[in-house]
Scaffold this active site. Structure first.
Site, mmCIF file in Angstrom:
data_model
loop_
_atom_site.group_PDB
_atom_site.id
_atom_site.type_symbol
_atom_site.label_atom_id
_atom_site.label_comp_id
_atom_site.label_asym_id
_atom_site.label_seq_id
_atom_site.Cartn_x
_atom_site.Cartn_y
_atom_site.Cartn_z
ATOM 1 N N SER A 77 0.843 -1.202 0.000
ATOM 2 C CA SER A 77 0.000 0.000 0.000
ATOM 3 C C SER A 77 0.869 1.239 0.000
ATOM 4 C CB SER A 77 -0.888 0.002 1.240
ATOM 5 O OG SER A 77 -0.078 0.272 2.371
ATOM 6 N N LYS A 78 0.212 2.366 -0.228
ATOM 7 C CA LYS A 78 0.908 3.647 -0.220
ATOM 8 C C LYS A 78 1.586 3.847 1.145
ATOM 9 C CE LYS A 78 -1.244 7.762 0.002
ATOM 10 N NZ LYS A 78 -0.383 8.573 0.851
ATOM 11 N N ARG A 79 0.897 3.390 2.186
ATOM 12 C CA ARG A 79 1.461 3.535 3.525
ATOM 13 C C ARG A 79 2.773 2.754 3.693
ATOM 14 N NH1 ARG A 79 -2.404 1.379 6.758
ATOM 15 N NH2 ARG A 79 -3.907 1.765 5.110
ATOM 16 N N ASP A 103 5.457 4.857 2.216
ATOM 17 C CA ASP A 103 5.838 5.966 3.111
ATOM 18 C C ASP A 103 6.698 5.429 4.257
ATOM 19 O OD1 ASP A 103 4.249 7.493 1.519
ATOM 20 O OD2 ASP A 103 2.541 7.567 2.910
#
Ligand code: GLU
Length: 509
Positions: free
Chosen positions: A265-267, A270
């Site tokens: 995921s994008k998380r 990050d």
């Protein structure tokens, strides 16, 4: 059954384009091009609540960057336009009405409060499913339970309603997935999904089936996360068009987090410090920027290559593939069923390989932009080209051309004095004063001539050339990094070399 291979990518314009999305595009694209088919991009924006300004244009920019050009789309036109579902609203209603007539769908007038009440009731009864399905529909406010007059009365009074599919328990539903083989579903657990919403917009389920039919889609690759929706789609195909018209499906394995399990995921990006989107995405409301592969300095050739091998290989050890080779070699049989772990270090390796493999001209423009963004104006493109040639072997991401190459454009403003100080003395000082004079009279200014002059003076003065070379390098670039010092001197030119030696002499004293 189909005269032509026609595949589609059907994104909802809700934000940045995840690398999994680009891989879906890629596999659709490869399949289409391999069989001389068409690649269609259809915008699935029926969920207006999730519409995000700018997302549509952004998706096409990403495809453009990757070189995956659609044959038909909102921007490319085509015989099945419009390609944006919100502009096709009128088309879907007639299919919903067909389903109503045939008894495969029904009107549901339940209010939000009634639906909430239903879920509360199911919860309190300890039911393990809270869905609107065959178990509860006869206790709800819909045309299955109400009489024909009651239903007509509600419709005439303009009562808001949705149209739901009527899923029969025990109805056999199966299809053959191109990757996973035979798949069977138990309709007992499939809910009566909404097909047409109260605002008259179709849901994704109705729109995707109708459009795949009308646009004559023959094959469709999509993410594994859509597999649970397959039974509803298959039933719609069966009720509306016949199963022989249904495209062949391929549900692609997920791209997994590098650590642990589950979809990347994008998380995760990050958290682990790497991008997950194809290009930088600016949230139109918060203005937050989510980093993309492009802006980080990836080449589209590398990005495409690394995505292709996330879940596919050609059966050999080969890892580097151009788009043309992928079209040639792609085969659905070799797409894995299991998810593929994303590895950012490996992604960078692909980029490094492509930087080395491609001619500089392919990415020179982008490198020039990076220099200029960092305040270095490139007055001479040929000079930049030459510098890039000297350092390309060391560059992994495009901004590395700046960090490795800036020394060819700017004199150092600090020196690694810790390395120089212990070796510095009057003999060396006099050596460098003399070398300036020698350089001034040197006729041919090339690395070989510079090195010869340099070493000749060293032996005349009886000083070890190695130590002098190290100091010379620090004088030119500030530290002990970079290509061979005589090559640097040749490249920056005689005047600049002399200037840098003079500057350093002042600092070293
Ligand atoms: N609109 C769906 C999405 O946003 C497409 C799913 C499909 O390909 O059927 O991903």
């Amino acid at each position: 059954m189909f005269d032509k291979v026609r595949v589609r990518f059907a994104p909802s314009p809700t934000g940045g384009l995840h690398l999994g999305g680009v891989r879906t595009v890629l596999f659709n694209y490869l399949y289409a091009k391999k069989y001389n088919g068409d690649f269609i991009v259809r915008i699935e924006d029926t969920d207006q609540g999730r519409f995000v300004e700018g997302a549509e244009k952004y998706i096409f920019n990403c495809l453009d960057w990757c070189g995956l050009v659609p044959d038909e789309s909102i921007f490319h036109g085509g015989p099945y336009a419009p390609y944006r579902q919100s502009e096709r609203k009128a088309i879907y209603r007639q299919y919903a009405e067909q389903l109503l007539k045939k008894g495969n769908a029904y009107y549901a007038f339940d209010t939000t409060a009634e639906l909430e009440f239903m879920r509360e009731r199911l919860k309190s009864e300890g039911s393990n499913s809270l869905q609107y399905d065959h178990r509860i529909r006869m206790s709800m406010n819909n045309s299955l339970r109400l009489s024909a007059e009651e239903t007509k009365g509600l419709l005439d009074a303009g009562t808001p309603y949705v149209i739901r599919i009527k899923v029969n328990p025990g109805e056999p539903v199966s299809f053959t997935d191109m990757i996973r083989g035979d798949m069977e579903f138990d309709t007992n657990n499939v809910d009566d999904k909404v097909l047409l919403k109260a605002d008259g917009m179709p849901t994704y389920h109705l729109a995707v089936v109708v459009d795949d039919y009308l646009m004559k889609i023959s094959h469709a690759f999509r993410g594994e996360e859509w597999l649970p929706s397959a039974p509803v789609h298959i039933l719609l195909w069966k009720y509306l068009f016949g199963l022989d018209q249904m495209p062949q499906w391929a549900h692609l394995p997920l791209i997994l987090k590098p650590d642990g399990n589950g979809k990347l995921s994008k998380r995760d990006g990050d958290r682990l410090g790497f991008p997950v989107y194809a290009m930088d995405w600016t949230d139109p409301i918060t203005n937050d920027i989510t980093k993309g592969f492009k802006e980080l300095g990836f080449l589209p050739e590398a990005f495409i290559n690394l995505l292709a091998v996330l879940g596919w290989n050609d059966g050999t050890e080969q890892e580097i593939f151009s788009l043309e080779e992928l079209i040639d070699k792609f085969s659905i049989e070799r797409v894995h069923k299991g998810g593929a772990k994303f590895d950012f270090e490996k992604a960078k390796w692909f980029n490094h390989e492509w930087i080395k493999k491609l001619g500089i001209g392919h990415y020179e423009g982008r490198v020039k932009e990076i220099f200029e963004k960092n305040g270095i104006r490139i007055a001479d493109d040929q000079y930049l080209h030459k510098v890039m040639g000297l350092i390309k072997e060391r560059c992994v991401l495009l901004p590395d051309f700046y960090t490795q190459g800036v020394l060819f454009f700017e004199a150092p403003n600090a020196y690694d004095e810790v390395s120089v100080k212990p070796k510095w003395n009057d003999d060396k000082k006099s050596y460098f004063n003399d070398i300036i004079e020698l350089f001034e009279h040197l006729e041919a200014w090339d690395a070989v001539a510079i090195e010869e002059a340099f070493k000749l003076l060293a032996s005349q003065k009886n000083i070890k050339a190695g130590e002098l070379q190290m100091i010379f390098r620090v004088m030119l670039v500030g530290g002990k990094t970079g290509p061979a010092q005589f090559v640097i001197a040749e490249t920056i030119g005689k005047a600049e070399t002399i200037k840098r030696v003079r500057n350093a002499l002042e600092v070293f004293g």
